[in-house]
Write a protein that holds these residues in place. Sequence first.
Motif, short mmCIF file in Angstrom:
data_model
loop_
_atom_site.label_atom_id
_atom_site.label_comp_id
_atom_site.label_asym_id
_atom_site.label_seq_id
_atom_site.Cartn_x
_atom_site.Cartn_y
_atom_site.Cartn_z
N TYR A 47 -4.64 5.40 -4.16
CA TYR A 47 -3.78 5.73 -3.03
C TYR A 47 -4.25 5.04 -1.76
O TYR A 47 -3.43 4.66 -0.92
CB TYR A 47 -3.71 7.25 -2.85
CG TYR A 47 -2.51 7.66 -2.02
CD1 TYR A 47 -1.23 7.23 -2.38
CD2 TYR A 47 -2.64 8.46 -0.90
CE1 TYR A 47 -0.12 7.58 -1.63
CE2 TYR A 47 -1.53 8.82 -0.14
CZ TYR A 47 -0.28 8.37 -0.51
OH TYR A 47 0.82 8.71 0.24
N ARG B 51 5.30 11.09 12.12
CA ARG B 51 4.13 10.39 11.59
C ARG B 51 2.87 10.73 12.39
O ARG B 51 1.76 10.69 11.86
CB ARG B 51 4.37 8.89 11.53
CG ARG B 51 5.29 8.52 10.35
CD ARG B 51 5.58 7.04 10.21
NE ARG B 51 4.45 6.19 10.46
CZ ARG B 51 3.47 5.94 9.60
NH1 ARG B 51 3.50 6.46 8.42
NH2 ARG B 51 2.47 5.17 9.95
N ASN B 55 -0.38 12.18 10.71
CA ASN B 55 -1.69 11.56 10.83
C ASN B 55 -2.75 12.52 11.35
O ASN B 55 -3.93 12.41 10.99
CB ASN B 55 -1.61 10.31 11.71
CG ASN B 55 -1.09 9.13 10.91
OD1 ASN B 55 -1.32 9.05 9.70
ND2 ASN B 55 -0.38 8.23 11.57
N ARG B 58 -3.78 14.30 8.29
CA ARG B 58 -4.61 13.44 7.43
C ARG B 58 -6.03 13.30 8.01
O ARG B 58 -7.02 13.42 7.29
CB ARG B 58 -3.94 12.07 7.30
CG ARG B 58 -4.71 11.08 6.46
CD ARG B 58 -3.90 9.81 6.23
NE ARG B 58 -2.83 10.02 5.28
CZ ARG B 58 -1.53 9.85 5.54
NH1 ARG B 58 -1.14 9.43 6.73
NH2 ARG B 58 -0.63 10.08 4.60
N ILE B 135 0.28 14.33 1.00
CA ILE B 135 1.30 14.50 2.04
C ILE B 135 2.57 13.93 1.45
O ILE B 135 2.63 12.74 1.14
CB ILE B 135 0.89 13.79 3.33
CG1 ILE B 135 -0.36 14.46 3.92
CG2 ILE B 135 2.03 13.80 4.35
CD1 ILE B 135 -0.91 13.83 5.17
#
Lengths: 579, 579
Positions: A47, B51, B55, B58, B135
């Motif tokens: 990934y 996004r 992020n 993440r 995600i």
Amino acid sequence: MKLSKRHLKTLREAPKEAELVSHQLLIRANLVRKVAAGIYEFMPLGYRSLRKVENIVREELDRIGDQEILMPGPNPAELWKESGRWYAYGPELWRIKDRNGRDFCLGPTHEETVTDIARNEFSSYRELPQTLYQIQWKYRDEARPRYGLLRSREFLMSDGYSFDRDEAGMDVSYMNEYGAYERIFTRCGLDYRIVEADNGPIGGSRSHEFSALSNVGESELAHCPECGYAATLERAECVDDEPVQEEMEELKSVYTPGTKTIEDVCNYLHMDVKKSIKALMFVTYDDELNPAEYVCAFVRGDREVNMIKLVNALGIPEHYIEFANEDEMGATTGCVGGFTGPVGLQNCKIVVDSELVGTVNMCAGANKEDHHMTGVCYGRDYKGDIVTDIKVLKEGERCPKCGKPIIEHSRGIEVGQIFKLGTKYSESMKTFYKDENGNDCVYQMGCYGIGITRTLQAIIEQHNDEDGIIWPISVAPYHVMITVINPQDETQMNLADKIEEELEKAGVEVLCDDRDERPGVKFKDADLLGLPIRITVGKKAGEGVVEYKLRREGEMTLKSAEDATKDAIDLVNAERFGL
Amino acid sequence: MKLSKRHLKTLREAPKEAELVSHQLLIRANLVRKVAAGIYEFMPLGYRSLRKVENIVREELDRIGDQEILMPGPNPAELWKESGRWYAYGPELWRIKDRNGRDFCLGPTHEETVTDIARNEFSSYRELPQTLYQIQWKYRDEARPRYGLLRSREFLMSDGYSFDRDEAGMDVSYMNEYGAYERIFTRCGLDYRIVEADNGPIGGSRSHEFSALSNVGESELAHCPECGYAATLERAECVDDEPVQEEMEELKSVYTPGTKTIEDVCNYLHMDVKKSIKALMFVTYDDELNPAEYVCAFVRGDREVNMIKLVNALGIPEHYIEFANEDEMGATTGCVGGFTGPVGLQNCKIVVDSELVGTVNMCAGANKEDHHMTGVCYGRDYKGDIVTDIKVLKEGERCPKCGKPIIEHSRGIEVGQIFKLGTKYSESMKTFYKDENGNDCVYQMGCYGIGITRTLQAIIEQHNDEDGIIWPISVAPYHVMITVINPQDETQMNLADKIEEELEKAGVEVLCDDRDERPGVKFKDADLLGLPIRITVGKKAGEGVVEYKLRREGEMTLKSAEDATKDAIDLVNAERFGL
């Protein structure tokens, strides 16, 4: 990042179904796992690389001013019915229903949906041009998913769509994408060829395919080493041989017992195969997949019919045609399996390759068991309902651009394709903008696609050796593998930690193999995973010395930890953008 | 970035179906477009903010060492049958078939698929703990999609799964996620409350919900302002009132004509409503959705039944129960609509709220038209097949933690939830690791979810005024809007270009409104879009002076272009991480 804290399960053997090296390596290096036929999940290292490819695509499309959006996965059937593709698209279109029985498809591409955006969001010529793109998981319910990510049912794709007021504008938008795609595939480290391509079911007038060269690729390519002409075999135009000038002979039926093939009959009659006519019989279907009509295609005896050219000539989707049952077809049309010719056929559409126009004194089937006709002359004895180029360009033939008889064939993995759509979708979906005079005009559209998962596998297919993957720096999951020979040894671990820290401070991504495994296992895994730089910390750690090795070169050198760190940083900085 | 080159179509009015301010703003600011019920597409500015939220998630999950993977959208039914959820999950599970008729579901969550990964990929205690996350766009085929992204059928979610060898390990993994989630929602600029929550259909033993406080949220919350106890209303435990100590009276049937409600009968008999017993009648269903059994639930007359507590007590999914047809149920059980009581009921499961245990001399329906019983005593006259807390915690009641009678209610938007799953999936799917002694042990799992699209809308719901959105810097689509009053004026454009360039060099994201529009339109759009900083370049451009305004403060000040640039850079750097 310490490997002891991450999941990694490498395999010495790939499952049997993985035929391609890249497919084997994807699985052996634990980059992906198969969940169902053509459906994969991405493991941590896989990934990371996939997201690097994705980000290269995003950076280059943003650079040319494309605007990123995201359309839905399930797309309402209504839009697809407007364009007609709900019917024209084959069973690859994954059709689903919601709880209320409403039809959707899992989007394989989004021309309809984006055209609906334009219809509702754009209104004036002053807003044009506009290019929208998305990066999204897409679906094609393939009959035979295979080759790992090359032909999967779920795949990550970047699809972009341009809207222009005229063809000149579309050409500019198209060439902008062309340039961005060149940069993208270059940055990914691919050896690729840009070839003219057929527009296929997407439609439109012009197309280029970006094909990563590979003997295992499914795209067949023709190119001219002299002038650079290149096209998919489906698309490549042929230069017709000039017909031989002769007096027309009389049309005659001759007895040719048991000569069912072109070779048989030419041998039997002592004729050049170029003097014969090859027949292929098909049946086509309509939108409800009921038989529509019979088709007989004729090419010169030494030629092969190009199915894509044939369906384009007929103006139907590829899955609306198949070989006919000759007995059934014979009852209607008079054809006879193995002895079919153009003279006297009835109740079927006759498609004649352009090369046959003007030919005289040819040999063709007589539509009678064990008989052929000789002296068959185009125009006098038969004509085509459709006459066009329907044949395959062979190796050694004349280049359609420069004319030199040196066409070569090769194969590639289609990683991207761009299309001039023209007005196909804007017309069918009644999508207009107002020009300066307030008149409604249809958009000139282009569409642009990159198979991101496919690109990832193409990179591996081009970058490997017998030990494993050899990642280009731009898309490697990590840049550097630090292999610690004995993680129990404090001197070794401390030095490894220090190098890792220095590298990470400089933005270099590090995987530190501190696992409690034998060095042989670690080296084998390092080669298999294929990170571009390996720094091995072992017995000489006390002297501050490490082994430094590039995966692509294979030669190991001893360096001070400082030099190894500096060299790694310099190399990564030089190549991280892949340019 | 020049706005004249981007697509933006703002609306003065939102469609009527958009009830919530955040939903209206999403559409008016051109952040999303509706494609079908509960299915949206993201336009350029909306996708940028989405996004950014993605992020943040993440970064914080990577920070605690979680490993990002990606599982498929379509998940094979086989896995869901193993866990039993193929049957237990309601019609929200979007079930699809492939071309061969094989069953899949579009994943709403991925416990089964990730457990299958663990089953195939992990093997030894030495590899534990492991936390994997993804995600991904997920699907729930909602019966009534509404409120924009808050209850949509397609939504972006982060879902993580931890695998530990024992409960102590699971507790650590759980608390790591808890901490990461706190950072994530703080960085997103949300005002949120962490509350104890019911595990629901996901299963497991313990759960917390992260709830963005909002009067329009669908989560009902109870919390104690004194000790900080907080829980969803579904979950909040009640403190039972002590039963009143009295001599038991005789059980009597009394004539209470027309008193179908608790209030009616208590008025008629001049009784405190707390001396009455309220009955609710249900029918439950089995896996094939055939009727399974009748259930009668009893709570004190002033209480409400908590459906989640009831289905948990019954051990069935929420959609396996509904109100019974009282006539049909009466034929089997003897109940009588409006006059049902616990005494003499038969052929049904009796669930009694724990607070009724020990109560005496209560009034309840007599299972006879127009009659009630008085003197009803628990234990003597009836007993529950199940006895547990099945009631709702009301405002002003005693806190289950500190006991103070000051419980408050509030509402929130559920943006995240974390679960201790225990062994629910590892047991049902026979997923083992080997311990030190080579014994097979099941994993202790946790799962962790963030609704990323929902978080985006919750941010807007909390950050707006009558003019539009007020983005926190961490998630704004761009940081700075430069409004050029007259783009035809070269002095103004040059200054705007210079400021834009300086800002972008410093990593500040700029949208420069150079459109050929009236200043009023530009200001209205700027307020609607809500970028955190606005720099207006107008008549004073010649003197190098601009207007500087923060969207959240509203006061405009004149500054030199240099100061405005510097202040913008400083502010963005201070707040870009939202911490």
